[in-house]
Design a protein around this motif. Sequence first.
Motif, PDB file in Angstrom:
ATOM      1  N   MET A   1       0.855  -1.221   0.397  1.00 37.40           N
ATOM      2  CA  MET A   1      -0.057  -0.344   0.290  1.00 37.40           C
ATOM      3  C   MET A   1       1.143   1.188   0.465  1.00 37.40           C
ATOM      4  O   MET A   1       1.555   0.989   0.800  1.00 37.40           O
ATOM      5  CB  MET A   1      -0.440   0.119   1.024  1.00 37.40           C
ATOM      6  N   GLU A   2       0.053   2.243  -1.000  1.00 39.11           N
ATOM      7  CA  GLU A   2       1.860   3.699  -1.103  1.00 39.11           C
ATOM      8  C   GLU A   2       0.927   3.970   0.332  1.00 39.11           C
ATOM      9  O   GLU A   2      -0.023   4.566   1.156  1.00 39.11           O
ATOM     10  CB  GLU A   2       1.146   4.527  -2.250  1.00 39.11           C
ATOM     11  N   ALA A   3       2.357   4.877   0.687  1.00 45.71           N
ATOM     12  CA  ALA A   3       2.296   5.458   1.494  1.00 45.71           C
ATOM     13  C   ALA A   3       1.464   7.265   1.469  1.00 45.71           C
ATOM     14  O   ALA A   3       1.386   7.875  -0.155  1.00 45.71           O
ATOM     15  CB  ALA A   3       3.380   5.996   2.190  1.00 45.71           C
ATOM     16  N   VAL A   4       0.852   7.618   1.930  1.00 44.91           N
ATOM     17  CA  VAL A   4      -0.263   9.358   2.003  1.00 44.91           C
ATOM     18  C   VAL A   4       0.882  10.145   2.043  1.00 44.91           C
ATOM     19  O   VAL A   4       1.817   9.656   3.598  1.00 44.91           O
ATOM     20  CB  VAL A   4      -0.695   9.132   2.775  1.00 44.91           C
ATOM     21  N   PRO A   5       1.406  10.966   0.897  1.00 52.62           N
ATOM     22  CA  PRO A   5       2.689  12.065   1.462  1.00 52.62           C
ATOM     23  C   PRO A   5       1.372  13.078   2.264  1.00 52.62           C
ATOM     24  O   PRO A   5       0.574  12.664   2.663  1.00 52.62           O
ATOM     25  CB  PRO A   5       2.934  12.507   0.266  1.00 52.62           C
ATOM     26  N   PRO A   6       3.142  14.039   3.618  1.00 48.28           N
ATOM     27  CA  PRO A   6       2.261  14.262   3.934  1.00 48.28           C
ATOM     28  C   PRO A   6       1.605  15.653   3.430  1.00 48.28           C
ATOM     29  O   PRO A   6       1.379  15.557   2.424  1.00 48.28           O
ATOM     30  CB  PRO A   6       3.935  15.037   4.822  1.00 48.28           C
ATOM     31  N   LEU A   7       1.375  16.584   4.065  1.00 48.37           N
ATOM     32  CA  LEU A   7       0.717  17.375   3.801  1.00 48.37           C
ATOM     33  C   LEU A   7       1.265  18.645   2.921  1.00 48.37           C
ATOM     34  O   LEU A   7       1.014  19.753   1.664  1.00 48.37           O
ATOM     35  CB  LEU A   7      -0.320  18.606   4.984  1.00 48.37           C
ATOM     36  N   SER A   8       2.506  19.236   3.353  1.00 54.48           N
ATOM     37  CA  SER A   8       3.210  19.326   3.593  1.00 54.48           C
ATOM     38  C   SER A   8       3.409  19.735   1.919  1.00 54.48           C
ATOM     39  O   SER A   8       4.102  20.046   1.009  1.00 54.48           O
ATOM     40  CB  SER A   8       4.117  20.108   3.661  1.00 54.48           C
ATOM     41  N   GLN A   9       4.001  18.268   1.420  1.00 54.41           N
ATOM     42  CA  GLN A   9       4.388  17.741  -0.095  1.00 54.41           C
ATOM     43  C   GLN A   9       3.266  17.701  -0.591  1.00 54.41           C
ATOM     44  O   GLN A   9       3.194  18.203  -2.384  1.00 54.41           O
ATOM     45  CB  GLN A   9       4.546  15.784   0.140  1.00 54.41           C
ATOM     46  N   THR A  10       2.028  17.337  -0.333  1.00 58.03           N
ATOM     47  CA  THR A  10       0.708  17.691  -1.134  1.00 58.03           C
ATOM     48  C   THR A  10       0.348  19.481  -2.205  1.00 58.03           C
ATOM     49  O   THR A  10       0.485  19.541  -2.795  1.00 58.03           O
ATOM     50  CB  THR A  10      -0.820  17.615  -0.464  1.00 58.03           C
ATOM     51  N   LEU A  11       0.707  20.248  -0.943  1.00 59.41           N
ATOM     52  CA  LEU A  11       1.390  20.945  -1.029  1.00 59.41           C
ATOM     53  C   LEU A  11       1.322  21.607  -2.195  1.00 59.41           C
ATOM     54  O   LEU A  11       1.386  22.931  -3.205  1.00 59.41           O
ATOM     55  CB  LEU A  11       1.344  21.792   0.428  1.00 59.41           C
ATOM     56  N   GLN A  12       2.964  21.297  -2.104  1.00 55.62           N
ATOM     57  CA  GLN A  12       3.808  21.840  -2.850  1.00 55.62           C
ATOM     58  C   GLN A  12       3.516  21.089  -4.471  1.00 55.62           C
ATOM     59  O   GLN A  12       3.560  21.330  -5.432  1.00 55.62           O
ATOM     60  CB  GLN A  12       5.545  21.474  -2.176  1.00 55.62           C
ATOM     61  N   ARG A  13       3.566  19.747  -3.847  1.00 55.16           N
ATOM     62  CA  ARG A  13       2.879  19.233  -5.670  1.00 55.16           C
ATOM     63  C   ARG A  13       2.171  20.209  -6.066  1.00 55.16           C
ATOM     64  O   ARG A  13       1.968  20.066  -7.551  1.00 55.16           O
ATOM     65  CB  ARG A  13       2.935  18.401  -5.415  1.00 55.16           C
ATOM     66  N   LEU A  14       0.541  20.994  -5.640  1.00 63.31           N
ATOM     67  CA  LEU A  14      -0.074  21.229  -6.158  1.00 63.31           C
ATOM     68  C   LEU A  14      -0.055  23.115  -6.463  1.00 63.31           C
ATOM     69  O   LEU A  14      -0.686  23.101  -7.620  1.00 63.31           O
ATOM     70  CB  LEU A  14      -1.073  21.557  -4.858  1.00 63.31           C
ATOM     71  N   HIS A  15       0.869  22.917  -5.694  1.00 64.72           N
ATOM     72  CA  HIS A  15       1.497  24.556  -6.241  1.00 64.72           C
ATOM     73  C   HIS A  15       2.122  24.583  -7.436  1.00 64.72           C
ATOM     74  O   HIS A  15       2.103  25.173  -8.621  1.00 64.72           O
ATOM     75  CB  HIS A  15       2.707  25.483  -5.077  1.00 64.72           C
TER      76      HIS A  15
END
Length: 205
Positions: A1-15
């Motif tokens: 099962m793939e690990a869920v990235p932390p919020l900081s990483q999600t935000l960086q990818r989103l931006h």
Amino acid sequence: MEAVPPLSQTLQRLHTLIQEQGLDQSVLLDPEKLAEQTALPEASVRALLHGGATLPADSVNDRVRSRIRTLAHAHIRRTGSRMSDLASRVSERLGVSEVWARLVCDGKKVPSVEFLHGLVRFFDVEGGEAFFTAPADEALNRVLLPIVDRLQSSEGGDPVLALMDRYGVRATDLRAHGSLTREQLERLLEGVLRSVVPPGGGRDQ
């Protein structure tokens, strides 16, 4: 099962995706809408979006009471009903007394696990009981990850998804049109484009 990235990483990818695709960040990361989707205070959402500032510590019981109260009051505003009406419906649906239902919906009492499970179905929230119990950063991350997936899909050349994101069209916005096929959705979005693009496809000078 793939690990869920932390919020900081999600935000960086989103931006990064927003910048690369020329999208409207204020639409995709609207604090008010995200607060509604997570049942978090808008101030908390804004703080998390701006670098994941540390929020005041809270207990699981605090989160549960706060998020149920937020959902209950949003339901009341949306339906134009009263707390007593909501408590009556919850009481009937979940088989508890109206007094207890009102105390829970008003954020004054913590529901049992069984009652909480019933509220997941009643309010039709995604994520199960974790919707009510997860820390704020995880709650926001859960809502943002599907946006990342959608933008990454549009990178692969899906024009419909790209147009939906560019013009702030969400799947929920299209519910009034019923269940749309891909072809019907394309025609709808083409109509939107025709209303904003000058005749002949020219651009404003």
